[in-house]
Structure formats: C-alpha cells, structure tokens
Design an enzyme around this catalytic site. Structure first.
Site, PDB file in Angstrom:
ATOM      1  N   TYR A   1      -2.850  -1.604  10.229  1.00 58.36           N
ATOM      2  CA  TYR A   1      -2.912  -1.828   8.784  1.00 58.36           C
ATOM      3  C   TYR A   1      -1.610  -1.372   8.133  1.00 58.36           C
ATOM      4  CZ  TYR A   1      -4.338  -1.435   3.898  1.00 58.36           C
ATOM      5  OH  TYR A   1      -4.408  -1.562   2.538  1.00 58.36           O
TER       6      TYR A   1
ATOM      7  N   SER B   1       0.853  -1.188   0.000  1.00 58.50           N
ATOM      8  CA  SER B   1       0.000   0.000   0.000  1.00 58.50           C
ATOM      9  C   SER B   1       0.884   1.232   0.000  1.00 58.50           C
ATOM     10  CB  SER B   1      -0.916   0.024   1.222  1.00 58.50           C
ATOM     11  OG  SER B   1      -1.617   1.259   1.292  1.00 58.50           O
TER      12      SER B   1
END
Length: 233
Positions: free
Chosen positions: A108, A95
């Site tokens: 996350y 990400s």
C-alpha cells in the site's frame, strides 16, 4: 448513496478504474450529459495488509492495478478533453503514510509513493495545457478501507509470520480511531483547496497529517524507532 441518488445536483455513474470499457463509458456519458469535465479526482484505492514476503500475489496485483494504474487510466481518458479547452484540474490521492512506512503495509505504501512521483511529473507535463495537477496526502480519515483490507487478506496463510497475525490485523485499523477525521470534513477541506484559482501542488489534511509531515524529515533510525513503538501498541 441513496441520498445522492435522490439529489438532482448529482449524476451517479458506476466506474471500475481497472476496466478500460468502464472508463470509456463513464467519461463519454459525463461529457455527453454536462458537455465538459472540469475536475478529475483519482480517489479509488484498496488497502493491502500483510508481510511482503508472504502476501498473495493476487492481492499485490489488485492493489497496484487499482491504486497506481487506475489514475493513469482516468488521466489519459480526460486529458485530451481538458487540453482542448486549455483548462482543467486533476487531483491524485496519495497518503501521508508514505512519510513513515510501517510494517505490514509495504505494498500500500509503495503504491501511494508511486502516486506522489507520478503526480510530480504530470504537473510539469500538463502545465502547458492549462491543467493544474495536485496531490492530496490524507491523514487518518474514517472509511471502510480497514474492513475491506482484512476481508481481502482473510484467506492468506502466514507461515513465517504466524505469530504476528493479530498485530497484522491491527495494522489495518491504524487509521481508524475515534479521533479519525470524518470523511465529510476531509471532502469539504479538499474541495475548498481545489476550487482555488491556483490550487497548490501538494496539500495534506486529516488526523496525524501534521505530525507525519514533520516525521518525514527525520532520520531513518528515528522513523524506525517510532514505527516499532506504534506496532507494539
């Protein structure tokens, strides 16, 4: 999903990346049907939103078990097959958010940072076997991940952070805007890169990906300033 089920070009198979039995069953069935595995894309992930000091332990375990350990489970399942053929490609989904960690997304972000490190090592370890390893760091891609994140944390009770409850929920939807890159566009762009004879070690695409890549090289005080502004809306 129904369209894929009716398309003879696709073979859909249920897979739970946190289950060893599901992993073995899926890989065995794919090899039996097609005789080989050319590309493994580790794309399974869950979002986890909330203050690290008060996140439920179960939510953190689920995030790491899926986002981090799910990839090595699948890698260990397919590498012997690829190594025997001296050919294969492995893609791990990171990400671009790791370029600038923001409040309420510590777990996350940490899971995706781990994927980046894991991929860098794996690329070197598997080169001898003719296996290419790539990490894709998406920007903001349209998906259902935000709704799932809010649902998973809906039972959490914030004590110290109760005044921030609405802001925490807003963080879950940070990547879901009207201008977020459609999933099919992201998939098409990713496929175009992966089908090259010599795919890059890293690539990023999607909304915010370019600006986030630039911010990554900025000093921490600047990143913190930008993150605070984003969180204030």
């Amino acid at each position: 999903m129904r369209d894929l089920e009716n398309d003879s070009r696709f073979f859909l198979h249920e897979l739970d990346v946190v289950s060893d039995d599901s992993k073995k069953n899926c890989v065995a069935n794919v090899i039996e049907k097609f005789g080989r595995i050319d590309i493994l894309v580790n794309n399974a992930e869950v979002q986890c939103v909330g203050p690290l000091a008060e996140l439920p332990w179960s939510a953190m375990e689920q995030t790491f078990n899926t986002n981090v350990l799910g990839a090595p489970r699948m890698i260990q399942a397919v590498v012997p097959h690829m190594a025997a053929r001296k050919k294969g490609k492995i893609v791990n989904t990171g990400s671009i958010s790791v370029a600038m960690p923001t409040p309420w997304a510590a777990v996350y972000g940490a899971s995706k940072a781990t994927i980046l490190s894991l991929t860098d090592t794996l690329r070197l370890e598997l080169r001898h076997f003719g296996i290419h390893v790539t990490v894709v760091a998406p920007g903001a891609i349209k998906s259902n991940i935000a709704n799932s994140a809010v649902a998973n944390c809906s039972t959490a009770e914030w004590n110290l952070y109760e005044p921030f409850e609405d802001i925490i929920k807003e963080r879950a939807y940070l990547s879901q805007t009207p201008k977020s890159t459609p999933a099919d566009v992201f998939a098409r762009d990713t496929l175009a890169v992966l089908l090259k004879n010599n795919p890059p070690a890293w690539f990023t695409t999607g909304q915010f990906s370019t600006i986030m890549a630039i911010i990554y090289h900025m000093p921490n005080w600047f990143k913190d300033f930008v993150a605070r502004r984003i969180m204030k809306g």
